[in-house]
Write a protein that holds these residues in place. Structure first.
Motif, PDB file in Angstrom:
ATOM      1  N   ALA A  26       7.550  14.175 -10.024  1.00 51.21           N
ATOM      2  CA  ALA A  26       8.399  14.256 -11.216  1.00 51.21           C
ATOM      3  C   ALA A  26       7.765  15.139 -12.281  1.00 51.21           C
ATOM      4  O   ALA A  26       8.447  15.969 -12.901  1.00 51.21           O
ATOM      5  CB  ALA A  26       8.642  12.849 -11.768  1.00 51.21           C
ATOM      6  N   ILE A  27       6.452  14.974 -12.496  1.00 49.93           N
ATOM      7  CA  ILE A  27       5.781  15.777 -13.524  1.00 49.93           C
ATOM      8  C   ILE A  27       5.857  17.260 -13.161  1.00 49.93           C
ATOM      9  O   ILE A  27       6.203  18.116 -13.999  1.00 49.93           O
ATOM     10  CB  ILE A  27       4.299  15.354 -13.668  1.00 49.93           C
ATOM     11  CG1 ILE A  27       4.198  13.917 -14.182  1.00 49.93           C
ATOM     12  CG2 ILE A  27       3.553  16.304 -14.578  1.00 49.93           C
ATOM     13  CD1 ILE A  27       4.496  13.734 -15.636  1.00 49.93           C
ATOM     14  N   ILE A  47      -1.862  18.162 -14.644  1.00 49.49           N
ATOM     15  CA  ILE A  47      -1.876  17.575 -13.301  1.00 49.49           C
ATOM     16  C   ILE A  47      -2.502  18.545 -12.302  1.00 49.49           C
ATOM     17  O   ILE A  47      -3.325  18.159 -11.466  1.00 49.49           O
ATOM     18  CB  ILE A  47      -0.439  17.200 -12.868  1.00 49.49           C
ATOM     19  CG1 ILE A  47       0.013  15.948 -13.591  1.00 49.49           C
ATOM     20  CG2 ILE A  47      -0.365  17.000 -11.360  1.00 49.49           C
ATOM     21  CD1 ILE A  47      -0.565  14.670 -13.038  1.00 49.49           C
ATOM     22  N   LEU A  82      -5.755  17.845 -10.076  1.00 46.13           N
ATOM     23  CA  LEU A  82      -5.715  17.880  -8.612  1.00 46.13           C
ATOM     24  C   LEU A  82      -6.829  18.764  -8.078  1.00 46.13           C
ATOM     25  O   LEU A  82      -7.511  18.424  -7.111  1.00 46.13           O
ATOM     26  CB  LEU A  82      -4.357  18.375  -8.118  1.00 46.13           C
ATOM     27  CG  LEU A  82      -3.182  17.393  -8.251  1.00 46.13           C
ATOM     28  CD1 LEU A  82      -1.890  18.030  -7.780  1.00 46.13           C
ATOM     29  CD2 LEU A  82      -3.456  16.125  -7.463  1.00 46.13           C
ATOM     30  N   VAL A  94       4.503   5.556  -5.447  1.00 42.55           N
ATOM     31  CA  VAL A  94       4.420   5.682  -6.905  1.00 42.55           C
ATOM     32  C   VAL A  94       3.707   6.971  -7.276  1.00 42.55           C
ATOM     33  O   VAL A  94       4.173   7.751  -8.116  1.00 42.55           O
ATOM     34  CB  VAL A  94       3.687   4.466  -7.522  1.00 42.55           C
ATOM     35  CG1 VAL A  94       3.257   4.758  -8.956  1.00 42.55           C
ATOM     36  CG2 VAL A  94       4.576   3.245  -7.480  1.00 42.55           C
ATOM     37  N   LEU A  95       2.566   7.214  -6.609  1.00 39.04           N
ATOM     38  CA  LEU A  95       1.812   8.430  -6.919  1.00 39.04           C
ATOM     39  C   LEU A  95       2.624   9.677  -6.600  1.00 39.04           C
ATOM     40  O   LEU A  95       2.663  10.625  -7.397  1.00 39.04           O
ATOM     41  CB  LEU A  95       0.507   8.444  -6.125  1.00 39.04           C
ATOM     42  CG  LEU A  95      -0.359   9.680  -6.367  1.00 39.04           C
ATOM     43  CD1 LEU A  95      -0.943   9.653  -7.773  1.00 39.04           C
ATOM     44  CD2 LEU A  95      -1.475   9.791  -5.352  1.00 39.04           C
ATOM     45  N   VAL A 145       5.944  10.007  -6.400  1.00 39.78           N
ATOM     46  CA  VAL A 145       7.033  10.163  -7.368  1.00 39.78           C
ATOM     47  C   VAL A 145       6.478  10.695  -8.683  1.00 39.78           C
ATOM     48  O   VAL A 145       7.035  11.608  -9.306  1.00 39.78           O
ATOM     49  CB  VAL A 145       7.743   8.808  -7.603  1.00 39.78           C
ATOM     50  CG1 VAL A 145       8.649   8.867  -8.822  1.00 39.78           C
ATOM     51  CG2 VAL A 145       8.536   8.425  -6.371  1.00 39.78           C
ATOM     52  N   PHE A 146       5.352  10.125  -9.085  1.00 39.82           N
ATOM     53  CA  PHE A 146       4.742  10.507 -10.358  1.00 39.82           C
ATOM     54  C   PHE A 146       4.403  11.996 -10.391  1.00 39.82           C
ATOM     55  O   PHE A 146       4.885  12.749 -11.230  1.00 39.82           O
ATOM     56  CB  PHE A 146       3.473   9.677 -10.551  1.00 39.82           C
ATOM     57  CG  PHE A 146       2.875   9.811 -11.906  1.00 39.82           C
ATOM     58  CD1 PHE A 146       3.143   8.877 -12.879  1.00 39.82           C
ATOM     59  CD2 PHE A 146       2.033  10.873 -12.207  1.00 39.82           C
ATOM     60  CE1 PHE A 146       2.608   9.003 -14.139  1.00 39.82           C
ATOM     61  CE2 PHE A 146       1.490  11.006 -13.461  1.00 39.82           C
ATOM     62  CZ  PHE A 146       1.781  10.056 -14.432  1.00 39.82           C
ATOM     63  N   VAL A 147       3.584  12.404  -9.426  1.00 38.70           N
ATOM     64  CA  VAL A 147       3.159  13.805  -9.406  1.00 38.70           C
ATOM     65  C   VAL A 147       4.380  14.718  -9.207  1.00 38.70           C
ATOM     66  O   VAL A 147       4.529  15.746  -9.879  1.00 38.70           O
ATOM     67  CB  VAL A 147       2.106  14.042  -8.300  1.00 38.70           C
ATOM     68  CG1 VAL A 147       1.782  15.515  -8.169  1.00 38.70           C
ATOM     69  CG2 VAL A 147       0.842  13.257  -8.619  1.00 38.70           C
ATOM     70  N   PHE A 177       2.260   2.051  -3.389  1.00 34.89           N
ATOM     71  CA  PHE A 177       1.360   2.780  -4.298  1.00 34.89           C
ATOM     72  C   PHE A 177       1.362   4.275  -3.993  1.00 34.89           C
ATOM     73  O   PHE A 177       1.348   5.110  -4.896  1.00 34.89           O
ATOM     74  CB  PHE A 177      -0.063   2.232  -4.202  1.00 34.89           C
ATOM     75  CG  PHE A 177      -0.269   1.025  -5.063  1.00 34.89           C
ATOM     76  CD1 PHE A 177      -0.090   1.106  -6.432  1.00 34.89           C
ATOM     77  CD2 PHE A 177      -0.608  -0.187  -4.512  1.00 34.89           C
ATOM     78  CE1 PHE A 177      -0.260   0.000  -7.233  1.00 34.89           C
ATOM     79  CE2 PHE A 177      -0.780  -1.307  -5.303  1.00 34.89           C
ATOM     80  CZ  PHE A 177      -0.601  -1.214  -6.669  1.00 34.89           C
ATOM     81  N   ILE A 178       1.381   4.589  -2.688  1.00 36.62           N
ATOM     82  CA  ILE A 178       1.432   6.004  -2.327  1.00 36.62           C
ATOM     83  C   ILE A 178       2.733   6.611  -2.851  1.00 36.62           C
ATOM     84  O   ILE A 178       2.745   7.706  -3.416  1.00 36.62           O
ATOM     85  CB  ILE A 178       1.331   6.163  -0.795  1.00 36.62           C
ATOM     86  CG1 ILE A 178      -0.017   5.611  -0.323  1.00 36.62           C
ATOM     87  CG2 ILE A 178       1.492   7.621  -0.396  1.00 36.62           C
ATOM     88  CD1 ILE A 178      -0.186   5.585   1.173  1.00 36.62           C
ATOM     89  N   ALA A 190       0.833  -1.202   0.000  1.00 40.13           N
ATOM     90  CA  ALA A 190       0.000   0.000   0.000  1.00 40.13           C
ATOM     91  C   ALA A 190       0.872   1.258   0.000  1.00 40.13           C
ATOM     92  O   ALA A 190       0.626   2.201  -0.761  1.00 40.13           O
ATOM     93  CB  ALA A 190      -0.925  -0.003   1.208  1.00 40.13           C
ATOM     94  N   LEU A 191       1.914   1.238   0.838  1.00 36.76           N
ATOM     95  CA  LEU A 191       2.802   2.396   0.879  1.00 36.76           C
ATOM     96  C   LEU A 191       3.514   2.573  -0.469  1.00 36.76           C
ATOM     97  O   LEU A 191       3.750   3.703  -0.904  1.00 36.76           O
ATOM     98  CB  LEU A 191       3.822   2.249   2.018  1.00 36.76           C
ATOM     99  CG  LEU A 191       3.192   2.286   3.409  1.00 36.76           C
ATOM    100  CD1 LEU A 191       4.251   2.060   4.485  1.00 36.76           C
ATOM    101  CD2 LEU A 191       2.490   3.631   3.644  1.00 36.76           C
TER     102      LEU A 191
END
Lengths: 292, 346
Positions: free
Chosen positions: A41-42, A270, A274, A34-35, A37-39, A31-32, A28-29
């Motif tokens: 990095a963008i 993004i 948000l 990943v999100l 890092v994703f947001v 996934f948090i 679960a952590l």
């Protein structure tokens, strides 16, 4: 007194239990992470590009330094138009399914169709829109082709959310309405729909977010160009949106600063999403508070 | 009251005779306490047709998409009106790996294999991860974590596919090729599948969370009362009990994955000859070659080539046939979830 019967699982089971529970927490952590890092990095890649000039300049076709002003406008315009087309249809279909279809074969068949349409890949809807609106109707790559095809993407979502929201209306409320002598239509329009409105609105915001991010459909119906005047409300001009622009500059490769523009556009998208997400959350909280 | 039994006896024949029936009706009090206006009554009677029409529009759309895609797609295999271009046989299209439209080679097997490979790999990651996260949210997570995870999944599902694509292009590809591949390009199934997995995982998570939450609590309690640990209860009782719904979740994830176009198109490398390329190169182990050879799928090839082909050409028609294939797969997937749903109820 007999000794208390106590059973402990075997040691191995206890260890496995603990390890697996930790692993699930880790998953679960992850996934948090990943999100995040994703947001992160963008936004990081896009941040240096983002300034007022970028948001308010016209795009360039060959030189560096283009902006995304018309793309922002086209995105909002297309989302609004597609919602205006799909909202009445989705509401109508949802009302039929919740209030009139009963429990029989018709409902099952309608639901099958809605599910199929919802699961249809957007590239397939794009092909359909291209054949019917772009070519057969002769609308070519234009705002109207894009808006109508994009509506096809929204319809199943709005239908579903309308149906679910209407089914959530308490029976007593409707019975009271009938008891006061209201017709079925009056009950639906004046009692059930207002009660379900906040739920439908939440769904509508989510639909808007999906339409805002959609690209495959619009590449083949609204085109990858944009009008040179601003703002251009005509329905017949091509209307490249933010997401299409993002894809087009990276895959086309004629712009020297394609990478920066793509990064900036992604960051803008993004941020918009948000904000949309936050408003959904607030709406949701509002609904919960009201129904409590 | 001697007449009462008589009239009761006569009631059935009365009801079946329309003339008599209206007589009976007229003997009732003339004016109801409240009547809607004529307009209201008309609206009430006919409005459902309007709603029905909206529903039928959806039905018509399903048929319309099928019809128009088929009308164009079939043109590649049959001489339709105005089609003077090459006519293909099913064999040379579906059983050939050779895609080179400019020299008349139209084998779409690489794209079918590509779609299945990338979808399969994505599911290999997303299905276990999604189901386990689902069980975590439903059974183990404290309240605040539940809310947080729901929000994370909502955000992940809301991110547009082009943004996933640009993330893959600007962040994942350079990172993978720098870290593991000594700077050879990393485009191919591995990165595409990883991104695809993140895109479809929210679908699987939310459906499997629902599945676990709808299980009767007695299952878990019974299992623990027999002395099982929580994990044993999850693994041996809850997951098997929820299996049909978990399968449905996976199948719907599959549906999303197979139709995804833009994100994959940006990172997969778009190489229709990937099977040949994979066979030729020998510089890596086969599994690495499979994972990192630039490839193509049905959807990416559509995005890639549709703008460059003339309407009515064999090439163009065949692209629509590929779209039709995707659409038929969608229908199959939906029917499969139906089947699973029925199993669940039985």
């Amino acid at each position: 007194m007999p000794a208390a019967i106590s059973y402990r699982p075997r040691r191995l089971s206890r260890v496995t239990d603990r390890v697996m529970r930790l692993a699930l927490w880790g998953l679960a952590l992850a996934f948090i992470a990943v999100l995040a890092v994703f947001v992160g990095a963008i936004l990081k890649q896009g941040w240096p590009v983002l300034n007022l000039g970028f948001l308010t300049r016209m795009p360039e076709t060959l030189d560096a330094g283009g902006g995304i002003k018309p793309e922002i406008f086209n995105s909002l315009y297309l989302v609004a138009l597609s919602l205006a087309i799909s909202l009445p249809i989705g509401l109508g279909a949802g009302i039929y399914m919740a209030e009139y279809a009963g429990q029989g074969r018709i409902l099952r068949f309608l639901r099958l169709c809605i599910e199929t349409l919802a699961a249809t890949p957007s590239i397939v809807l794009a092909l359909f829109g291209m054949i019917v609106f772009v070519q057969m109707m002769g609308w070519s790559f234009s705002i109207r082709s894009g808006a109508v095809t994009l509506a096809l993407l929204n319809i199943p979502v709005i239908t579903r959310v309308t149906e679910v929201s209407l089914l959530g209306v308490p029976r007593e409320l409707k019975e009271a309405s009938y008891g006061l002598g209201a017709t079925r239509l009056q009950t639906i329009l004046k009692v059930a729909l207002p009660y379900a409105a906040t739920g439908i609105l939440t769904g509508l915001v989510l639909t808007a977010g999906r339409a805002f991010g959609e690209s495959a459909i619009l590449v083949f119906t609204a085109g990858t160009n944009t009008s040179q005047t601003f703002p251009d409300f005509r329905l017949t001009v091509p209307g490249e949106t933010l997401s299409v622009h993002l894809w087009y500059v990276t895959s086309d490769g004629t712009l020297p600063d394609a990478r920066e523009i793509a990064a900036g556009t992604a960051a803008v998208m993004i941020v918009v999403l948000l904000v949309l997400n936050l408003s959904v959350r607030l709406l949701d909280r509002f609904i919960r508070r009201r129904t409590r | 009251m001697p007449d009462a039994p008589d009239s009761l006896l006569e009631a059935p024949p009365c009801a079946s005779d329309p003339a008599q029936e209206s007589l009976v009706l007229e003997s009732l009090p003339k004016e109801p306490a409240f009547r809607h206006s004529r307009l209201q009554r008309l609206a009430d009677r006919w409005s459902h047709l309007l709603f029905l029409a909206c529903g039928l529009l959806v039905v018509a759309l399903i048929g319309g998409i099928l019809y128009f895609l088929a009308a164009r797609g079939v043109g590649a295999f049959m001489p339709l009106a105005g089609n003077t271009d090459k006519i293909l046989t099913l064999k040379e299209v579906f059983l050939s790996t050779d895609w080179d439209p400019n020299s008349g080679k139209f084998g779409i097997l690489p794209f079918i294999a590509g779609s299945l490979s990338v979808t399969g790999l994505a599911l290999l990651i997303a299905a276990p991860a999604g189901i386990l996260t689902g069980v975590f949210i439903a059974k183990l997570a404290p309240g605040w974590m539940k809310t947080l995870m729901r929000q994370v999944m909502d955000l992940l599902v809301g991110i547009p596919s082009v943004v996933y694509g640009i993330f893959g292009l600007m962040v994942v590809l350079p990172w993978v090729s720098g870290k593991w591949l000594s700077d050879s390009p990393a485009a191919g199934f591995a990165v595409s599948a990883a991104i695809l997995a993140v895109m479809i995982v929210p679908t699987i998570v939310s459906l499997s969370t629902d599945a676990f939450e709808s299980l009767p609590l007695t299952l878990e309690e019974g299992s623990q009362a027999l002395g099982s640990t929580r994990w044993q209860a999850i693994w041996h009782v809850l997951i098997p009990a929820a299996r049909p719904r978990l399968l449905t979740a996976t199948v719907l994830g599959l549906g999303r994955a197979i139709g995804e176009a833009m994100a994959i198109q940006m990172v997969i490398g778009n190489n229709p000859q990937w099977i040949a390329l994979m066979r030729q190169s020998t510089d890596q182990t086969p599994i690495l070659r499979f994972l990192f050879t630039p490839a193509a799928t049905l959807t990416t090839e559509l995005v890639q080539e549709l703008p460059n082909t003339a309407a009515g050409s064999t090439w163009n028609n065949l692209l629509f046939a590929m779209g039709l294939l995707l659409y038929l797969m969608t229908m199959l997937i939906i029917l499969a979830t139906r089947r699973l749903g029925r199993q669940r109820n039985a």
